[in-house]
Design a protein around this motif. Structure first.
Motif, PDB file in Angstrom:
ATOM      1  N   LYS A 174      41.586  27.735  44.881  1.00 41.38           N
ATOM      2  CA  LYS A 174      42.486  27.025  43.982  1.00 41.38           C
ATOM      3  C   LYS A 174      43.932  26.568  44.346  1.00 41.38           C
ATOM      4  O   LYS A 174      44.995  26.569  43.722  1.00 41.38           O
ATOM      5  CB  LYS A 174      42.671  27.624  42.390  1.00 41.38           C
ATOM      6  CG  LYS A 174      41.518  27.888  41.642  1.00 41.38           C
ATOM      7  CD  LYS A 174      41.472  28.327  40.483  1.00 41.38           C
ATOM      8  CE  LYS A 174      40.400  28.390  39.351  1.00 41.38           C
ATOM      9  NZ  LYS A 174      40.414  28.751  37.968  1.00 41.38           N
ATOM     10  N   THR A 257      36.237  30.987  37.972  1.00 47.40           N
ATOM     11  CA  THR A 257      36.777  31.799  37.326  1.00 47.40           C
ATOM     12  C   THR A 257      36.932  33.162  38.029  1.00 47.40           C
ATOM     13  O   THR A 257      37.592  34.136  37.562  1.00 47.40           O
ATOM     14  CB  THR A 257      35.977  32.212  36.223  1.00 47.40           C
ATOM     15  OG1 THR A 257      34.730  32.927  36.458  1.00 47.40           O
ATOM     16  CG2 THR A 257      35.651  31.210  35.124  1.00 47.40           C
ATOM     17  N   LYS A 258      36.234  33.637  39.316  1.00 50.45           N
ATOM     18  CA  LYS A 258      36.489  34.818  40.065  1.00 50.45           C
ATOM     19  C   LYS A 258      36.920  34.282  41.386  1.00 50.45           C
ATOM     20  O   LYS A 258      36.563  33.584  42.142  1.00 50.45           O
ATOM     21  CB  LYS A 258      35.080  35.519  40.086  1.00 50.45           C
ATOM     22  CG  LYS A 258      35.173  36.756  40.741  1.00 50.45           C
ATOM     23  CD  LYS A 258      33.953  37.243  40.948  1.00 50.45           C
ATOM     24  CE  LYS A 258      32.951  37.559  39.573  1.00 50.45           C
ATOM     25  NZ  LYS A 258      31.482  38.243  39.825  1.00 50.45           N
ATOM     26  N   THR A 259      37.895  35.297  41.845  1.00 52.94           N
ATOM     27  CA  THR A 259      38.289  35.345  43.303  1.00 52.94           C
ATOM     28  C   THR A 259      38.285  36.805  43.804  1.00 52.94           C
ATOM     29  O   THR A 259      38.450  37.869  43.335  1.00 52.94           O
ATOM     30  CB  THR A 259      39.615  34.576  43.594  1.00 52.94           C
ATOM     31  OG1 THR A 259      39.774  34.353  44.700  1.00 52.94           O
ATOM     32  CG2 THR A 259      40.825  35.467  42.631  1.00 52.94           C
ATOM     33  N   PHE A 289      42.618  32.974  37.438  1.00 52.18           N
ATOM     34  CA  PHE A 289      41.243  33.474  37.210  1.00 52.18           C
ATOM     35  C   PHE A 289      41.082  34.427  36.241  1.00 52.18           C
ATOM     36  O   PHE A 289      42.235  35.191  35.818  1.00 52.18           O
ATOM     37  CB  PHE A 289      40.767  33.956  38.640  1.00 52.18           C
ATOM     38  CG  PHE A 289      41.048  33.304  39.807  1.00 52.18           C
ATOM     39  CD1 PHE A 289      40.003  32.438  40.445  1.00 52.18           C
ATOM     40  CD2 PHE A 289      42.157  33.217  40.608  1.00 52.18           C
ATOM     41  CE1 PHE A 289      39.992  31.480  41.377  1.00 52.18           C
ATOM     42  CE2 PHE A 289      42.536  32.365  41.751  1.00 52.18           C
ATOM     43  CZ  PHE A 289      41.295  31.235  41.972  1.00 52.18           C
TER      44      PHE A 289
END
Length: 359
Positions: A174, A257-259, A289
């Protein structure tokens, strides 16, 4: 007969997959693996040479083997408003990978168009060069431009103290210097689709190994101006574009949504992760996130202030963000538990996933 043919094919595939790292002793390695004689292995090697899949060089004791280059293509493009990544894909790259399976073509389409678009929209260069090569085992594509350099640009745009900080930001995802026109997801997902993915710019190298969930930063020999992106994929990969996206997205809108945040990228040289400023650097933008996985691989220890800033202070301010630790050793786990116990005494709710005691 079918079983014999399958075994022979397995042996030859083993030779092809391991010859680059064992050019001189591939016959010995294969003989041990399959418990067959070197004479039998040499027959397979001879067959691969005759099929133009292996290249033999030298004689007797100095003889060594390598994967034969089956196809190579390269072209330079002018970076102007006329250049479009989808047009280059259709005209030049798609024909180069057309013999691969659909899942591999999908990965190449995504990765190539994303990386070329970055050069077109962000490099501020005058030209971009593309090289593609193929062996019996892998396909490789390199894209390099003569622009400002990706890490230098990120450093300038985000007012970072060091170009190396840009690698950490890229690893999170992002990240974009043009939010009106880009989502900042291209490099994050491309890095996880290929067997080998690397970006070189200036004296900094960013690399990713998907199967190990590892992101690397290293000092490299001073690279020419601009940015070079290296992508390599096994021709028979089973990885799919959808599987990679599914690992980091959720919800009806398929949101990113996840990193995974590689904690070791916050330290340089002999630095120890002890300060709040280091933790804040690690935490930059992670509130974007809903789940943040802090990967402590290759991190021997962390200080109390560093752990407290992440697992108590940040969590208090952003309680909706789930924090998960991964690959934490005993010392790191104990420090996280220590700051969490302080938080619990202060009656601050926690949603951090930690290993069970004794696990």
């Amino acid at each position: 007969m079918a079983g014999i043919r399958k075994t022979s094919e397995n042996i030859r595939q083993f030779i092809l997959r391991n010859v680059e790292h064992n050019p001189k002793n591939i016959a010995t390695l294969t003989a041990r693996k399959y418990r067959i004689s070197r004479q039998a292995v040499n027959k397979h090697i001879k067959r691969l040479v005759e099929q133009d899949e292996l290249l033999a060089q030298g004689a007797t004791r100095n003889k060594h083997y390598s994967l034969k280059l089956l196809e190579k293509w390269e072209h330079a493009y002018i970076l102007d408003e006329k250049l479009a990544e989808d047009a280059v894909w259709r005209a030049d790259i798609s024909p180069f990978v057309t013999d691969l399976a659909e899942n591999a073509i999908d990965i190449w389409r995504y990765g190539f168009t994303e990386m070329l678009n970055n050069a077109i929209d962000h490099s501020a260069g005058t030209k971009v060069h593309v090289e593609a090569s193929k062996t019996a085992i892998t396909t490789k594509i390199v894209i390099y431009d003569d622009g400002e350099g990706i890490f230098k640009k990120i450093q300038r745009e985000l007012a970072l103290n060091d170009e190396r900080h840009a690698v950490l930001e890229l690893a999170k995802g992002k990240l974009t210097t043009d939010p009106d026109n880009h989502t900042g997801e291209g490099i994050f997902f491309s890095a996880r689709m290929f067997d080998d993915f690397a970006i070189l710019s200036g004296g900094v190298r960013f690399s990713h190994v998907p199967n190990e969930m590892e992101v690397g930063l290293s000092e490299s020999q001073k690279f020419q101006s601009g940015t070079s992106v290296f992508m390599m994929l096994s021709n028979d990969t089973k990885r799919t574009e959808k599987h990679v996206f599914d690992s980091f997205t959720s919800g009806d809108d398929y949101g990113f949504t996840k990193t995974v945040v590689p904690v070791r990228l916050a330290q340089y040289g002999e630095d120890k992760l002890v300060s709040r400023s280091q933790a804040k650097r690690l935490l930059a933008r992670v509130e974007k996130f809903s789940t943040v996985i802090f990967d402590f691989d290759q991190v021997d220890s962390i200080g109390q202030a560093f752990a407290d800033e992440i697992f108590r202070v940040f969590k208090t301010r952003q309680p909706e963000v789930e924090l998960v630790d991964l690959n934490a050793n005993k010392q790191v786990t104990q420090m996280i538990r220590r700051v969490l116990s302080t938080g619990w005494r202060r009656r601050v709710s926690r949603h951090v996933s930690l290993p069970r005691k004794g696990a």
